[in-house]
Design an enzyme around this catalytic site. Sequence first.
Site, PDB file in Angstrom:
ATOM      1  N   ASP A 107      34.952  44.108  50.548  1.00  0.00           N
ATOM      2  CA  ASP A 107      35.502  43.367  51.675  1.00  0.00           C
ATOM      3  C   ASP A 107      34.534  43.529  52.836  1.00  0.00           C
ATOM      4  O   ASP A 107      34.309  44.645  53.314  1.00  0.00           O
ATOM      5  CB  ASP A 107      36.876  43.905  52.070  1.00  0.00           C
TER       6      ASP A 107
ATOM      7  N   ASP B   7      46.508  35.801  48.358  1.00  0.00           N
ATOM      8  CA  ASP B   7      46.981  36.963  49.108  1.00  0.00           C
ATOM      9  C   ASP B   7      48.485  36.811  49.221  1.00  0.00           C
ATOM     10  O   ASP B   7      48.994  35.974  49.971  1.00  0.00           O
ATOM     11  CB  ASP B   7      46.332  37.019  50.492  1.00  0.00           C
TER      12      ASP B   7
END
Length: 259
Positions: free
Chosen positions: A12, A131
């Site tokens: 990330d 997500d």
Amino acid sequence: MSLVSRVIPCLDVAAGRVVKGVNFANLRDMGDPVELARLYFDQGADELTFLDVTATVDDRSTTYDVVRRTAEEVFIPLTVGGGVRSADDVARLLSVGADKVGVNSAAIARPALVDEIADRFGAQVIVLSLDVTRSATTESGFVVTTHGGRVATDLDALEWAREAIERGAGELLVNSIDADGTKQGFDLELVGLMREVSSVPVIASGGAGRAEDFPPAIRHGADAVLAASVFHSGQLTVGDVKRALVRDGIPVRETGERR
């Protein structure tokens, strides 16, 4: 399900650095993405996923230079996501070394984007990144979010997965926001439900804290397991996870580390 399960470290990235938080918040610096990519390649990772977690929020493109430098250091499939808004964005990412491209927010805003990418590059290139958080507002009990988990939608996660697969998505990256960074284990209910509706590979993400957390995700239907903080912190290596899978009778490509 796939015959061989994959272990995928996730990078990330924000402002050119690897970051990690809890429930997509309170991000902290975890290191240089190129150095970590090389480390995980040496540990025997099957693939790497590179997500620019602030690209959509900041309304900018993914950091192409970091992707290029990462691709030059590793020789395994690299999936890149974050800020992808068009088929031309995909073309540019492929040109700097990505093998697959993840889409999320832009595809929710304009689902035809999935068709356009699949038609131009093939289903094998497009990874639908979901997500997901729990919600009482949908039939499945799960909704998808956008902008790195910051914006909730009213879109049922399972229905969106079905639609995207019909449009040409070749893989699902299913990240539980509720479990993300908690190290309490994967959301096995979510993994199982996604397996039921998906005709393409499912990657389970969010919540891994111990090597023992990974086999149940595969048993519940994941084709691959993805994690970030347990690898970045040095708590686990890719080899640790693969050995745990093998102990549970789950085949992997290799258990040794590259030297």
